[in-house]
Design a protein around this motif. Structure first.
Motif, PDB file in Angstrom:
ATOM      1  N   ASN A 100       0.825  -1.216   0.000  1.00  0.00           N
ATOM      2  CA  ASN A 100       0.000   0.000   0.000  1.00  0.00           C
ATOM      3  C   ASN A 100       0.859   1.265   0.000  1.00  0.00           C
ATOM      4  N   GLU A 101       0.425   2.251  -0.781  1.00  0.00           N
ATOM      5  CA  GLU A 101       1.169   3.506  -0.887  1.00  0.00           C
ATOM      6  C   GLU A 101       0.198   4.682  -0.959  1.00  0.00           C
ATOM      7  N   VAL A 102       0.431   5.697  -0.135  1.00  0.00           N
ATOM      8  CA  VAL A 102      -0.388   6.915  -0.171  1.00  0.00           C
ATOM      9  C   VAL A 102       0.061   7.760  -1.355  1.00  0.00           C
ATOM     10  N   ALA A 103      -0.820   7.889  -2.340  1.00  0.00           N
ATOM     11  CA  ALA A 103      -0.475   8.613  -3.567  1.00  0.00           C
ATOM     12  C   ALA A 103      -0.854  10.085  -3.489  1.00  0.00           C
ATOM     13  N   SER A 104      -1.950  10.394  -2.807  1.00  0.00           N
ATOM     14  CA  SER A 104      -2.378  11.795  -2.733  1.00  0.00           C
ATOM     15  C   SER A 104      -3.192  12.032  -1.463  1.00  0.00           C
ATOM     16  N   LEU A 105      -3.245  13.304  -1.066  1.00  0.00           N
ATOM     17  CA  LEU A 105      -3.998  13.701   0.127  1.00  0.00           C
ATOM     18  C   LEU A 105      -4.552  15.099  -0.092  1.00  0.00           C
ATOM     19  N   ASP A 106      -5.868  15.237   0.095  1.00  0.00           N
ATOM     20  CA  ASP A 106      -6.536  16.534   0.020  1.00  0.00           C
ATOM     21  C   ASP A 106      -7.334  16.723   1.309  1.00  0.00           C
ATOM     22  N   ILE A 107      -7.174  17.875   1.957  1.00  0.00           N
ATOM     23  CA  ILE A 107      -7.804  18.108   3.261  1.00  0.00           C
ATOM     24  C   ILE A 107      -8.892  19.163   3.119  1.00  0.00           C
ATOM     25  N   SER A 113     -13.042  22.428  14.229  1.00  0.00           N
ATOM     26  CA  SER A 113     -12.034  21.392  14.476  1.00  0.00           C
ATOM     27  C   SER A 113     -12.386  20.060  13.811  1.00  0.00           C
ATOM     28  N   ARG A 114     -13.128  20.125  12.707  1.00  0.00           N
ATOM     29  CA  ARG A 114     -13.503  18.912  11.970  1.00  0.00           C
ATOM     30  C   ARG A 114     -12.977  19.026  10.539  1.00  0.00           C
ATOM     31  N   TYR A 115     -12.218  18.002  10.121  1.00  0.00           N
ATOM     32  CA  TYR A 115     -11.611  17.990   8.798  1.00  0.00           C
ATOM     33  C   TYR A 115     -11.812  16.621   8.160  1.00  0.00           C
ATOM     34  N   MET A 116     -11.852  16.588   6.830  1.00  0.00           N
ATOM     35  CA  MET A 116     -11.911  15.326   6.109  1.00  0.00           C
ATOM     36  C   MET A 116     -10.624  15.167   5.306  1.00  0.00           C
ATOM     37  N   LEU A 117      -9.938  14.067   5.552  1.00  0.00           N
ATOM     38  CA  LEU A 117      -8.712  13.750   4.823  1.00  0.00           C
ATOM     39  C   LEU A 117      -9.085  12.818   3.673  1.00  0.00           C
ATOM     40  N   ASN A 118      -9.095  13.353   2.471  1.00  0.00           N
ATOM     41  CA  ASN A 118      -9.430  12.575   1.278  1.00  0.00           C
ATOM     42  C   ASN A 118      -8.137  12.035   0.679  1.00  0.00           C
ATOM     43  N   MET A 119      -7.964  10.713   0.719  1.00  0.00           N
ATOM     44  CA  MET A 119      -6.707  10.094   0.316  1.00  0.00           C
ATOM     45  C   MET A 119      -6.914   9.110  -0.828  1.00  0.00           C
ATOM     46  N   GLN A 120      -5.899   9.008  -1.664  1.00  0.00           N
ATOM     47  CA  GLN A 120      -5.840   7.879  -2.585  1.00  0.00           C
ATOM     48  C   GLN A 120      -4.690   6.991  -2.143  1.00  0.00           C
ATOM     49  N   ILE A 121      -5.040   5.750  -1.806  1.00  0.00           N
ATOM     50  CA  ILE A 121      -4.032   4.759  -1.443  1.00  0.00           C
ATOM     51  C   ILE A 121      -4.041   3.696  -2.532  1.00  0.00           C
ATOM     52  N   ILE A 122      -2.895   3.501  -3.167  1.00  0.00           N
ATOM     53  CA  ILE A 122      -2.814   2.537  -4.268  1.00  0.00           C
ATOM     54  C   ILE A 122      -2.265   1.211  -3.766  1.00  0.00           C
ATOM     55  N   ASN A 134      -9.900   7.129  -2.592  1.00  0.00           N
ATOM     56  CA  ASN A 134     -10.643   5.906  -2.245  1.00  0.00           C
ATOM     57  C   ASN A 134     -10.715   5.682  -0.738  1.00  0.00           C
ATOM     58  N   VAL A 135     -10.150   6.611   0.036  1.00  0.00           N
ATOM     59  CA  VAL A 135     -10.195   6.519   1.500  1.00  0.00           C
ATOM     60  C   VAL A 135     -10.515   7.907   2.057  1.00  0.00           C
ATOM     61  N   LYS A 136     -11.497   7.960   2.962  1.00  0.00           N
ATOM     62  CA  LYS A 136     -11.836   9.205   3.648  1.00  0.00           C
ATOM     63  C   LYS A 136     -11.644   8.998   5.147  1.00  0.00           C
ATOM     64  N   ILE A 137     -10.795   9.824   5.740  1.00  0.00           N
ATOM     65  CA  ILE A 137     -10.531   9.745   7.179  1.00  0.00           C
ATOM     66  C   ILE A 137     -10.916  11.078   7.811  1.00  0.00           C
ATOM     67  N   GLU A 138     -11.792  11.031   8.797  1.00  0.00           N
ATOM     68  CA  GLU A 138     -12.217  12.247   9.486  1.00  0.00           C
ATOM     69  C   GLU A 138     -11.287  12.535  10.660  1.00  0.00           C
ATOM     70  N   MET A 139     -10.884  13.802  10.779  1.00  0.00           N
ATOM     71  CA  MET A 139     -10.156  14.240  11.968  1.00  0.00           C
ATOM     72  C   MET A 139     -11.043  15.227  12.717  1.00  0.00           C
ATOM     73  N   ASN A 151     -11.845  -0.088  -0.706  1.00  0.00           N
ATOM     74  CA  ASN A 151     -11.097  -1.318  -1.012  1.00  0.00           C
ATOM     75  C   ASN A 151     -10.327  -1.876   0.181  1.00  0.00           C
ATOM     76  N   ASP A 152     -10.756  -1.516   1.392  1.00  0.00           N
ATOM     77  CA  ASP A 152     -10.112  -2.020   2.629  1.00  0.00           C
ATOM     78  C   ASP A 152      -8.614  -1.699   2.665  1.00  0.00           C
ATOM     79  N   MET A 153      -8.259  -0.510   2.229  1.00  0.00           N
ATOM     80  CA  MET A 153      -6.850  -0.133   2.191  1.00  0.00           C
ATOM     81  C   MET A 153      -6.267   0.125   3.575  1.00  0.00           C
TER      82      MET A 153
END
Length: 329
Positions: A100-107, A113-122, A134-139, A151-153
């Motif tokens: 697995n590799e983190v290709a991109s990140l958009d915040i 104090s609420r942010y969404m980390l929009n990531m593409q993990i290949i 393909n991955v959204k992580i809330e902070m 895709n269960d990354m």
């Protein structure tokens, strides 16, 4: 007519309507009076609404900076030189997740104090497609929570290098078509120099650095797709350079633990709650390594390449990560 000073609002209203009723020949005057009253009411409502909005705006302007000061602001951190959030998560997935590799990140900021980390993990076990997240992580208040993982990354596999039934797996691999491309997690009985494994006729995808004196043992990806700096090209790196890279990733995780800690720290079949202490010990041990060795690693290759390699290697465990019917799919 009653004394106006002692009349209630309801009584004044009734008196006004009685006056209007007594002036049948002056309808325009009655209409003007109603207009004046309605305009007065509208002005009062407008002023009250403005006052409420002003109070809310003041509260927002006061609270938002305070919330950003009190909790981690990933949007701000990622704008700093080095893109701290992106580099920390990229190091985290390399050390923890084979393939697995983190290709991109958009915040995106979504509130106090609420942010969404929009990531593409290949995933390196298939064709690499760079594009949509393909991955959204809330902070929220500095805490991370996976909200979407198509895709269960971000799913962790426990005991990847501890599956013992290697002879049965090899028999199953022999049944595959000759065009098959195989991805395996391999555990050897004894550690070997990384330099030696790199010379084999298979592709070394990821390796776990052998650290018998450390509870936690992280890894190095040997096949990154996105190259943002010189150390992202692993093909020509020496073992000494790989060791420096591994130490650099451990330092990244240790110093920025507050960014990723909620995602968890695992090694083998262990989950570590005291991640900072564990990483400190791992880092100290890694700095003492003279020869980079491994006994747990991930490889890929054709059916022929993989079977030949397994037959000539002192294997303890095999886990099949993925099988593609050909290099075309």
């Amino acid at each position: 007519m009653k004394d106006n000073d002692n009349m209630t609002e309801e009584e004044l209203d009734k008196e006004l309507h009685d006056l209007i009723d007594e002036m049948p020949g002056n309808i325009d005057l009655a209409s003007d009076i109603e207009k004046i009253i309605n305009n007065k009411i509208r002005k009062i409502v407008f002023r009250t609404t403005l006052a409420i909005l002003g109070v809310l705006a003041a509260v927002f302007l006061m609270i938002s900076p305070l919330m950003n000061m009190a909790y981690t602001n990933p949007e701000k951190l990622n704008k700093e030189p080095g893109q701290k959030v992106y580099s920390s998560l990229r190091a985290y997935f390399e050390v923890m997740y084979p393939y697995n590799e983190v290709a991109s990140l958009d915040i995106e900021k979504e509130g106090f104090s609420r942010y969404m980390l929009n990531m593409q993990i290949i995933d390196h076990t298939g064709p690499v497609k760079i594009g949509r997240p393909n991955v959204k992580i809330e902070m929220f208040k500095g805490n991370l929570k996976v909200k979407e993982d198509i895709n269960d990354m971000t799913t962790k596999l426990m005991g990847r290098f501890e599956i013992q039934d290697s002879s049965r797996i090899m028999k199953e691999l022999e049944k595959l078509p000759e065009s098959a491309v195989i991805y395996l997690s391999v555990g050897e009985i004894n550690p070997r120099p990384v330099e030696e494994i790199r010379k084999e006729k298979i592709t070394l995808e990821w390796l776990q650095v052998n650290q018998p004196n450390s509870e936690f043992q992280g890894g190095i990806s040997m096949n990154l797709s996105c190259r943002f700096k010189d150390t992202d090209d692993r093909r020509g790196m020496t073992e000494g350079e790989l060791k420096k890279l591994y130490i650099s990733n451990l330092e990244e995780l240790l110093y920025n633990e507050y960014i990723w800690k909620d995602l968890g720290l695992i090694s083998g079949n262990k989950i570590f709650n005291n991640s900072k202490e564990v990483l400190q010990n791992c880092l100290k041990d890694a700095e003492k390594i003279s020869v980079l060795t491994t006994k747990n690693y991930c490889v890929s290759g054709s059916k022929e390449q993989i079977l030949n390699y397994l037959k000539n290697t002192n294997i303890k465990s095999i886990y099949v990560d993925k099988i593609r019917l050909s290099s075309l799919n």
